[in-house]
Write a protein that holds these residues in place. Structure first.
Motif, mmCIF file in Angstrom:
data_model
loop_
_atom_site.group_PDB
_atom_site.id
_atom_site.type_symbol
_atom_site.label_atom_id
_atom_site.label_comp_id
_atom_site.label_asym_id
_atom_site.label_seq_id
_atom_site.Cartn_x
_atom_site.Cartn_y
_atom_site.Cartn_z
ATOM 1 N N SER A 10 0.804 -1.223 0.000
ATOM 2 C CA SER A 10 0.000 0.000 0.000
ATOM 3 C C SER A 10 0.836 1.271 0.000
ATOM 4 O O SER A 10 0.364 2.321 -0.446
ATOM 5 C CB SER A 10 -0.938 0.006 1.215
ATOM 6 N N ASP A 11 2.085 1.205 0.483
ATOM 7 C CA ASP A 11 2.953 2.386 0.525
ATOM 8 C C ASP A 11 3.913 2.445 -0.655
ATOM 9 O O ASP A 11 4.717 3.368 -0.743
ATOM 10 C CB ASP A 11 3.781 2.389 1.815
ATOM 11 N N ASN A 12 3.798 1.497 -1.557
ATOM 12 C CA ASN A 12 4.806 1.354 -2.618
ATOM 13 C C ASN A 12 4.230 1.656 -3.993
ATOM 14 O O ASN A 12 4.295 0.838 -4.915
ATOM 15 C CB ASN A 12 5.395 -0.058 -2.578
ATOM 16 N N LEU A 13 3.667 2.844 -4.146
ATOM 17 C CA LEU A 13 2.979 3.199 -5.386
ATOM 18 C C LEU A 13 3.919 3.375 -6.569
ATOM 19 O O LEU A 13 3.469 3.420 -7.713
ATOM 20 C CB LEU A 13 2.168 4.490 -5.175
ATOM 21 N N ASN A 14 5.232 3.480 -6.319
ATOM 22 C CA ASN A 14 6.199 3.615 -7.409
ATOM 23 C C ASN A 14 6.797 2.275 -7.826
ATOM 24 O O ASN A 14 7.718 2.234 -8.655
ATOM 25 C CB ASN A 14 7.324 4.579 -7.013
ATOM 26 N N LEU A 15 6.270 1.187 -7.279
ATOM 27 C CA LEU A 15 6.796 -0.137 -7.599
ATOM 28 C C LEU A 15 6.633 -0.435 -9.086
ATOM 29 O O LEU A 15 5.537 -0.363 -9.629
ATOM 30 C CB LEU A 15 6.068 -1.194 -6.768
ATOM 31 N N GLU A 16 7.758 -0.771 -9.744
ATOM 32 C CA GLU A 16 7.758 -1.059 -11.175
ATOM 33 C C GLU A 16 7.945 -2.543 -11.465
ATOM 34 O O GLU A 16 7.401 -3.064 -12.438
ATOM 35 C CB GLU A 16 8.875 -0.270 -11.881
ATOM 36 N N SER A 17 8.733 -3.220 -10.650
ATOM 37 C CA SER A 17 9.043 -4.623 -10.891
ATOM 38 C C SER A 17 8.876 -5.421 -9.599
ATOM 39 O O SER A 17 9.462 -5.085 -8.574
ATOM 40 C CB SER A 17 10.478 -4.762 -11.415
#
Length: 500
Positions: A311-318
């Motif tokens: 929920s806190d990792n909105l920039n997660l790409e991979s």
């Protein structure tokens, strides 16, 4: 013997044309490169072109750095790796003032001192990996003021003196992995203010204490894989405000160290597989708002990913969750709300199926869900069609028995047990039926809500209709002449009579 060697060297220096290339060597006088790989050499050749700049002598039987090296003062690169070096004479490299890179890895060196590297004032890369070093004394690398990369991995180092790294003001990369350190050598970090990358895994740590990396304020990459960690104190990563990459793979952590990681608010890459945790709880990566890549591989106890884990990792790409033999559940919504997620690896887990609403599958640039025990049925027809369109990962059926080992993309809708051949038609019919039901429900709701008004309106309508009919009938009981006479009588007023 030495006088003979000096005589030969003097002759070569005076007459470079007489330079001799030993058997099994390659000598290029244009590029000034000499390569004697696996040439069965016991000593450093003394008859080479004195102007050479690169000397490769790896995979030979050289046991010492003798005086022959002194006649090649233009050297910029020397590779003596995979030999049998047991010692380096004091000031053995003193004439190599231009040397930039020195490879001494995979030899039998058991000790070096602060006079071993005198003269190497231009050296930027020193590789001592794979030797027998046990102790690093004070000021060992003091002469190497321009050194940027130092590899001390795969030795037997158990003690590092406080001032061991004194003078290494330019050092950017340090390898201390695969040694016998029982604690992080925090005091020796005082002299490494420019260090950007530290690899200190495969040692015998059990815990990281508060401020374990004090003095490394510019550290960008920290590798602690296989360090034997069972506990990380709350302030272990204090002072690492600029850390971008952290590897905690292959330790003994029983849960995600959420509080400890939250101090690393600039972290972009995290590897934390092969640990003992069984679940990714909601908010387990709290505070890591810049996290771009997350890899959890080989976590043998991991069974479930809870909703809200990212929920806190909105920039997660991979996101990589592979080779976790018990992982079979990702709760609905756990991967929803990650607008930048483009690469998903769920290979070699225990998933029997995947939900179409699990995430926005079409927005992914790469998908790997191979080697899971998939149960092939009509419920994954959507997955088959997506894989056909993307021509990506190979998915094989594990059950039912008639479909075992068959490729999902090669199956028809009938083989998957679907009653309709065309999934689009099913979707359209379903949508139309759903719309009709919704409209009827709304009409019924409105009729029920305004039932009293409707009843009143109907009564008024009936009453008005009845009244107008009666008036019309009443009017028809008189003839036209009678109706006119009656009207005139009602409108005429009597004239009063006055007596005269």
């Amino acid at each position: 013997m030495w006088s003979a060697l000096f005589s030969i060297a003097s002759l070569v220096l005076l007459h470079p044309v007489l330079a001799f290339c030993p058997p099994n060597c390659e000598c290029d006088d244009e590029t000034l490169v000499v390569s004697c790989t696996q040439a069965n050499l016991d000593v450093i050749p003394i008859t080479l072109n004195p102007s050479i700049q690169r000397l490769v002598l790896k995979f030979n039987r050289i046991k010492t750095v003798d005086s022959a090296i002194q006649f090649y003062s233009s050297l910029q690169y020397v590779d003596l790796s995979h030999n049998q070096l047991v010692n380096i004479p004091i000031k053995g490299f003193e004439p190599q003032e231009k040397l930039v890179e020195l490879q001494l890895n995979h030899n039998k060196l058991s000790s070096v001192n602060n006079k071993t590297f005198i003269g190497l004032k231009s050296l930027k890369v020193l590789n001592l990996r794979g030797n027998f070093l046990e102790d690093l004394p004070d000021s060992l690398f003091a002469p190497l003021s321009h050194l940027e990369e130092l590899d001390l991995g795969q030795n037997r180092i158990s003690r590092i003196d406080r001032a061991c790294f004194e003078g290494l003001t330019a050092l950017r990369i340090l390898y201390l992995d695969d040694n016998q350190l029982r604690s992080v050598p925090t005091p020796s970090f005082t002299y490494l203010g420019m260090l950007a990358e530290l690899r200190v895994g495969l040692n015998v740590f059990s815990a990281l204490g508060d401020g374990a990396f004090n003095g490394l304020g510019r550290l960008s990459t920290l590798d602690l894989r296989g360090a034997g960690l069972t506990n990380i104190s709350d302030n272990a990563f204090r002072g690492l405000q600029g850390l971008r990459s952290l590897v905690l793979t292959d330790n003994r952590l029983q849960s995600i160290p959420t509080k400890q990681l939250s101090k690393l608010n600039r972290l972009e890459d995290l590897e934390i597989g092969q640990n003992g945790f069984s679940m990714l709880e909601p908010g387990c990566f709290k505070g890591l708002s810049y996290l771009r890549t997350l890899e959890i591989t080989g976590a043998s106890n991991l069974t479930r990913v809870r909703k809200g884990a990212f929920s806190d990792n909105l920039n997660l790409e991979s996101l990589t969750l592979n080779k976790n033999p018990r992982l079979k559940t990702i709760e609905e919504g756990a991967l929803v709300g990650l607008p930048n997620l483009h690469h998903l690896n769920l290979k070699e887990n225990a998933f029997t199926s995947f939900s179409e609403s699990m995430l926005a599958w079409p927005e992914l640039r790469s998908i790997d869900i191979a080697d899971n025990p998939i149960e092939c049925g009509c419920n994954i027809l959507w997955l088959r069609e997506m894989l056909v369109r993307r021509n990506t990962t190979v998915v094989s059926c594990n059950s039912p028995a008639p479909l075992k080992f068959k490729s999902l993309v090669g199956l028809t809708a009938e083989e998957l047990g679907c009653s309709f051949n065309d999934a689009k038609k099913q979707a359209i019919i379903g949508a139309l039926c759903g719309t009709a039901v919704a409209i009827i429900a709304i009409i019924c709701l409105l009729l029920y809500k305004y039932r009293h008004r409707l009843q009143g309106a109907l009564k008024d309508y009936k009453w008005n209709k009845r009244a107008s009919r009666k008036e019309h009938e009443y009017q028809k009981t008189f003839s036209d002449d009678e109706f006119i006479m009656r009207t005139q009588q009602q409108t005429m007023k009597p004239i009063p009579v006055t007596e005269l």
